[in-house]
Each structure stands twice: as structure tokens, then as C-alpha cells.
Write a protein that holds these residues in place. Sequence first.
Motif, PDB file in Angstrom:
ATOM      1  N   VAL A   1      10.227  82.638  58.023  1.00 45.70           N
ATOM      2  CA  VAL A   1       8.996  82.436  57.244  1.00 45.70           C
ATOM      3  C   VAL A   1       9.276  82.166  55.757  1.00 45.70           C
ATOM      4  N   PRO A   2      10.158  82.914  55.092  1.00 46.67           N
ATOM      5  CA  PRO A   2      10.459  82.577  53.693  1.00 46.67           C
ATOM      6  C   PRO A   2      11.019  81.164  53.525  1.00 46.67           C
ATOM      7  N   ARG A   3      11.815  80.706  54.490  1.00 47.65           N
ATOM      8  CA  ARG A   3      12.356  79.346  54.424  1.00 47.65           C
ATOM      9  C   ARG A   3      11.221  78.318  54.505  1.00 47.65           C
ATOM     10  N   VAL A   4      10.261  78.552  55.392  1.00 51.16           N
ATOM     11  CA  VAL A   4       9.110  77.648  55.514  1.00 51.16           C
ATOM     12  C   VAL A   4       8.306  77.655  54.215  1.00 51.16           C
ATOM     13  N   CYS A   5       8.066  78.843  53.665  1.00 49.69           N
ATOM     14  CA  CYS A   5       7.316  78.936  52.404  1.00 49.69           C
ATOM     15  C   CYS A   5       8.031  78.193  51.278  1.00 49.69           C
TER      16      CYS A   5
ATOM     17  N   ALA B   1       4.727  78.358  61.806  1.00 50.81           N
ATOM     18  CA  ALA B   1       4.474  78.772  60.425  1.00 50.81           C
ATOM     19  C   ALA B   1       4.164  77.571  59.545  1.00 50.81           C
ATOM     20  N   THR B   2       4.919  76.503  59.710  1.00 52.58           N
ATOM     21  CA  THR B   2       4.706  75.290  58.912  1.00 52.58           C
ATOM     22  C   THR B   2       3.313  74.723  59.140  1.00 52.58           C
ATOM     23  N   ASN B   3       2.902  74.601  60.397  1.00 52.04           N
ATOM     24  CA  ASN B   3       1.589  74.020  60.704  1.00 52.04           C
ATOM     25  C   ASN B   3       0.467  74.835  60.081  1.00 52.04           C
ATOM     26  N   ILE B   4       0.520  76.149  60.207  1.00 55.42           N
ATOM     27  CA  ILE B   4      -0.574  76.986  59.693  1.00 55.42           C
ATOM     28  C   ILE B   4      -0.586  76.993  58.169  1.00 55.42           C
TER      29      ILE B   4
ATOM     30  N   PRO C   1      -7.854  73.006  44.561  1.00 58.76           N
ATOM     31  CA  PRO C   1      -6.934  73.285  43.456  1.00 58.76           C
ATOM     32  C   PRO C   1      -7.287  74.613  42.780  1.00 58.76           C
ATOM     33  N   LEU C   2      -6.257  75.303  42.323  1.00 53.35           N
ATOM     34  CA  LEU C   2      -6.331  76.632  41.699  1.00 53.35           C
ATOM     35  C   LEU C   2      -6.608  77.733  42.725  1.00 53.35           C
ATOM     36  N   GLY C   3      -6.589  77.376  44.014  1.00 52.53           N
ATOM     37  CA  GLY C   3      -6.788  78.356  45.074  1.00 52.53           C
ATOM     38  C   GLY C   3      -5.492  79.081  45.398  1.00 52.53           C
ATOM     39  N   THR C   4      -5.587  79.982  46.377  1.00 52.99           N
ATOM     40  CA  THR C   4      -4.441  80.803  46.765  1.00 52.99           C
ATOM     41  C   THR C   4      -4.279  80.813  48.275  1.00 52.99           C
ATOM     42  N   VAL C   5      -3.044  80.728  48.712  1.00 48.35           N
ATOM     43  CA  VAL C   5      -2.674  80.895  50.115  1.00 48.35           C
ATOM     44  C   VAL C   5      -1.689  82.058  50.156  1.00 48.35           C
ATOM     45  N   THR C   6      -1.987  83.066  50.978  1.00 48.63           N
ATOM     46  CA  THR C   6      -1.130  84.242  51.088  1.00 48.63           C
ATOM     47  C   THR C   6      -0.587  84.351  52.504  1.00 48.63           C
ATOM     48  N   VAL C   7       0.727  84.406  52.603  1.00 55.52           N
ATOM     49  CA  VAL C   7       1.421  84.528  53.877  1.00 55.52           C
ATOM     50  C   VAL C   7       1.962  85.950  53.963  1.00 55.52           C
TER      51      VAL C   7
END
Length: 174
Positions: A38-42, A78-81, A91-97
Motif C-alpha cells: 500500500v505505501p508503494r501504491v500511495c 489499492a491503485t484502482n480505489i 482540488p484542495l480535497g483530501t484522500v486518506t488511506v
Amino acid sequence: IHGQSIRLSDLVSDLLALSRLENNDQAFKTQVDLQQVVPRVCANLQAVAQAQQITLNLIANQNSLMVFGDDKALAQMATNIIDNAIKYTSPLGTVTVTIKAEKDCVEFSVQDDGLGIDLDDQQRIFERFYRVDKARSKSLGGTGLGLAIVKHIVQSHRGTLNLKSVINQGSTFT
């Protein structure tokens, strides 16, 4: 012509991946550390997020999160989601994994503060070629198979897939 040939190539690749997943009913014998996948995908998607002025956060508290599975398939999931979360967040939004250990499993979730998905569409979002916003989805690229692939990867790993979403407040895929 070049753009359409790339789109066609992506479509064929996604269809082949989906076909392999649907016909694969084997138990996985290889251990995969989601703390590495997952960190690699991020990291790979960080530039995409920054280009769209979106903050991509990763919350991972454990040193190792081992599961039996296919590392390439789990990376694709993980990449697709995460990629979808970035595409549908303003823009200026947040995505949290988040990845964390639960009782007898590992929980992977992606939360965004984007457009959200209407309740009627939530029932169909994992179908092949289904698009919530057909005009916007086409302009953002993609084949309409990403979440269908995710569903089959999760099922092949004996997992469950959940979606919680509210229009204009975002979505969480777990």
C-alpha cells in the motif's frame, strides 16, 4: 487515433485481468505484507494527487500486516480505489488511506471528501462498465472496469468490500 488506441489497449488489459480473476478459484499460499504494497501504491499516486492539489495521506500503524494473497492483484486493487478517490475529489480535497490489523484480518480503507455516490448508484457501482457520471467519467479516462476488478480481487482473497457514501461529502471504500 493514438488516444483511442491507448483507451482500447487499457480496455483489453482490464478485460483480461477481470477474466483471470473470475476464473481463479485457488487458495493463495504466498504471504504478502500490505505494509509494503500500500505505501508503494500511495507513493506512485502521490504525483497525481499533487497535480490535482489533493492531499494524499497514509495511516499505517503496524510494522507488518501479512495476508495470504497475490501482491500484484492487491496492488491493483489499492491503485484502482485510490486513483478513483483522487479523480473524484475536488482540488484542495483530501484522500486518506488506512491499513490496520483487525481481529483475524487486515482492513484497508480509502476515504475521500469528494463528490460522493448516490444511494441508487451504490448498488451498481461494482458492475462492469457502470459509470455514475458518464460525462465526467469519460473525460477523466478509465474503462469502467476498475471497481469490477476491485470486487473480484477482494472476493478472490476471501474478503468483503463495503462502501459508505454521501453526496457532496465523500466516500469510504473498505
